[in-house]
Design a protein around this motif. Structure first.
Motif, PDB file in Angstrom:
ATOM      1  N   VAL A   1       9.750   5.081  -6.482  1.00 41.36           N
ATOM      2  CA  VAL A   1       9.503   5.133  -5.041  1.00 41.36           C
ATOM      3  C   VAL A   1      10.447   4.207  -4.279  1.00 41.36           C
ATOM      4  N   ILE A   2      11.647   4.026  -4.819  1.00 43.31           N
ATOM      5  CA  ILE A   2      12.671   3.259  -4.110  1.00 43.31           C
ATOM      6  C   ILE A   2      13.119   4.086  -2.911  1.00 43.31           C
ATOM      7  N   ARG A   3      13.099   3.493  -1.728  1.00 41.07           N
ATOM      8  CA  ARG A   3      13.419   4.223  -0.513  1.00 41.07           C
ATOM      9  C   ARG A   3      14.905   4.177  -0.195  1.00 41.07           C
ATOM     10  N   TYR A   4      15.336   4.948   0.782  1.00 36.53           N
ATOM     11  CA  TYR A   4      16.760   5.135   1.030  1.00 36.53           C
ATOM     12  C   TYR A   4      17.473   3.838   1.433  1.00 36.53           C
ATOM     13  N   TRP A   5      16.732   2.876   1.985  1.00 34.78           N
ATOM     14  CA  TRP A   5      17.361   1.628   2.404  1.00 34.78           C
ATOM     15  C   TRP A   5      17.327   0.563   1.310  1.00 34.78           C
ATOM     16  N   GLU A   6      16.772   0.922   0.154  1.00 32.07           N
ATOM     17  CA  GLU A   6      16.553  -0.067  -0.899  1.00 32.07           C
ATOM     18  C   GLU A   6      17.412   0.249  -2.143  1.00 32.07           C
ATOM     19  N   LYS A   7      17.235  -0.626  -3.118  1.00 29.75           N
ATOM     20  CA  LYS A   7      17.875  -0.432  -4.409  1.00 29.75           C
ATOM     21  C   LYS A   7      16.935  -0.958  -5.491  1.00 29.75           C
ATOM     22  N   GLU A   8      17.169  -0.546  -6.694  1.00 34.73           N
ATOM     23  CA  GLU A   8      16.424  -1.104  -7.829  1.00 34.73           C
ATOM     24  C   GLU A   8      16.826  -2.558  -8.000  1.00 34.73           C
TER      25      GLU A   8
ATOM     26  N   ILE B   1       8.142  11.519   0.537  1.00 37.80           N
ATOM     27  CA  ILE B   1       8.185  10.701  -0.679  1.00 37.80           C
ATOM     28  C   ILE B   1       6.907  10.841  -1.501  1.00 37.80           C
ATOM     29  N   TYR B   2       5.769  10.734  -0.855  1.00 37.06           N
ATOM     30  CA  TYR B   2       4.515  10.595  -1.590  1.00 37.06           C
ATOM     31  C   TYR B   2       3.753  11.902  -1.808  1.00 37.06           C
ATOM     32  N   ASN B   3       3.844  12.844  -0.888  1.00 38.03           N
ATOM     33  CA  ASN B   3       3.073  14.077  -1.068  1.00 38.03           C
ATOM     34  C   ASN B   3       3.374  14.807  -2.374  1.00 38.03           C
ATOM     35  N   PRO B   4       4.650  14.830  -2.827  1.00 34.42           N
ATOM     36  CA  PRO B   4       4.932  15.518  -4.096  1.00 34.42           C
ATOM     37  C   PRO B   4       4.317  14.852  -5.328  1.00 34.42           C
TER      38      PRO B   4
ATOM     39  N   LEU C   1       0.819  -1.219   0.000  1.00 35.59           N
ATOM     40  CA  LEU C   1       0.000   0.000   0.000  1.00 35.59           C
ATOM     41  C   LEU C   1       0.851   1.267   0.000  1.00 35.59           C
ATOM     42  N   GLU C   2       2.161   1.096  -0.170  1.00 33.84           N
ATOM     43  CA  GLU C   2       3.083   2.241  -0.179  1.00 33.84           C
ATOM     44  C   GLU C   2       2.821   3.163   1.027  1.00 33.84           C
ATOM     45  N   GLN C   3       2.814   2.530   2.206  1.00 36.59           N
ATOM     46  CA  GLN C   3       2.623   3.251   3.468  1.00 36.59           C
ATOM     47  C   GLN C   3       1.374   4.139   3.452  1.00 36.59           C
ATOM     48  N   GLY C   4       0.332   3.648   2.795  1.00 35.32           N
ATOM     49  CA  GLY C   4      -0.941   4.348   2.752  1.00 35.32           C
ATOM     50  C   GLY C   4      -1.197   5.133   1.486  1.00 35.32           C
ATOM     51  N   ALA C   5      -0.167   5.312   0.656  1.00 38.14           N
ATOM     52  CA  ALA C   5      -0.328   6.115  -0.561  1.00 38.14           C
ATOM     53  C   ALA C   5      -1.321   5.479  -1.534  1.00 38.14           C
TER      54      ALA C   5
END
Length: 311
Positions: free
Chosen positions: A302-309, A221-224, A197-201
């Motif tokens: 929407v790759i987050r800072y702890w992740e990678k493609e 991340i998501y508001n923009p 759910l992309e943290q509710g997005a």
């Protein structure tokens, strides 16, 4: 071990580490836990790093007086939390977590990320080799090459990789595009999809007029990109109306239709009820493909800072 339910419930937010922009008390979360168990959702995903033991302690308090066969616990070894100076860092972490949660075993245990993962996977394999009550062993945030490597390490100790946990949603399908889902199916490995759910997005709760709470990581991340997400939310609502469910249940049903086991973070009773309904909802291949087409058209990253493609 008991059969896995279609959905796991995540206690990440229970750690109160600021990611979700809220503070959750045990007395507020207890009804959430109770209604989940009542609905047969008994697989709980946590980690020491979620509030440095806070999430585990809260969950342990709820589990304390229940028969051990009534629930399943998924916990993680986070390399960054280990004492590298100790020759027994892996055993120290697992034993500390078991003591903290007042358990004698975990049902699923993960290497949380790829930081020196081969070394830690080797240590994990040594710890469980020859033991009774070996949990399903999994790796999280690994790409395909790293998953293959982990499986080979475990096999050399008479064990196997049984689970993979990666960020996977309608707007982040890199674990599918990279061949990870296919590898898991071919090798009898459960694929756990987190942030479905992309943290509710993708819950239908947020849009340009109703943004996420300022000051939270997810808001940054998501508001923009809420204007783009509104396009996808329209498609989610169409299917939600068709099946007489809420929009948040559609991405979860999609993940199940893709052969994955979604991990849904829960802090409210209605989120649990949504998850229970989603577990009983079957989308057609055509419906799933339609959602993917709409999501892909947005070209979101929407790759987050702890992740990678995943490649």
């Amino acid at each position: 071990m008991a059969d896995l339910p279609k959905i796991a419930l995540g206690a990440w937010a229970w750690g109160n580490d600021g990611t979700f922009g809220g503070s959750f008390k045990a007395e507020d979360l207890k009804p959430v836990f109770d209604i989940a168990m009542k609905n047969g959702l008994n697989l709980w995903d946590t980690a020491y790093v979620y509030g440095m033991g806070t999430s585990e302690k809260v969950l342990a308090g709820f589990l304390k007086n229940l028969p051990r066969d009534d629930y399943l616990v998924s916990d993680k070894f986070t390399p960054q939390c280990a004492n590298e100076a100790s020759a027994t860092a892996m055993a120290d972490m697992i034993d500390m977590q078991l003591k903290l949660m007042e358990l004698d075993h975990f049902d699923i245990y993960w290497i949380h990320n790829v930081w020196e993962a081969p070394k830690w996977t080797e240590e994990l394999a040594k710890y469980f080799e020859g033991k009774d009550n070996v949990p399903l062993i999994g790796v999280s945030n690994h790409n395909l090459a790293e998953i293959r490597e982990a499986n080979e390490i475990l096999k050399s100790h008479g064990l196997k990789l049984s689970a993979v946990q990666n960020h996977y949603s309608l707007i982040n399908r890199s674990s599918e595009d990279s061949g990870i889902l296919d590898y898991c199916k071919e090798n009898d490995i459960h694929f756990f999809a987190y942030m479905v759910l992309e943290q509710g997005a993708l819950s239908g709760k947020y849009d340009s007029k109703h943004p996420m709470p300022e000051g939270s990581e997810r808001a940054e991340i998501y508001n923009p990109v809420l204007d783009k997400l509104e396009i996808l939310n329209v498609e989610l609502k169409k299917l939600a109306d068709k099946y007489n469910v809420g929009p948040a249940q559609i991405p979860v049903a999609w993940a199940i239709a893709k052969g994955t086991l979604p991990i849904i973070g829960v802090t409210k009773e209605n989120q649990v009820l949504d998850a229970a309904k989603a577990a009983n909802l079957t989308l057609s291949a055509e419906e799933a493909a339609g959602l993917e087409k709409a999501a892909d058209s947005l070209e979101l990253k929407v790759i987050r800072y702890w992740e990678k493609e995943m490649k």
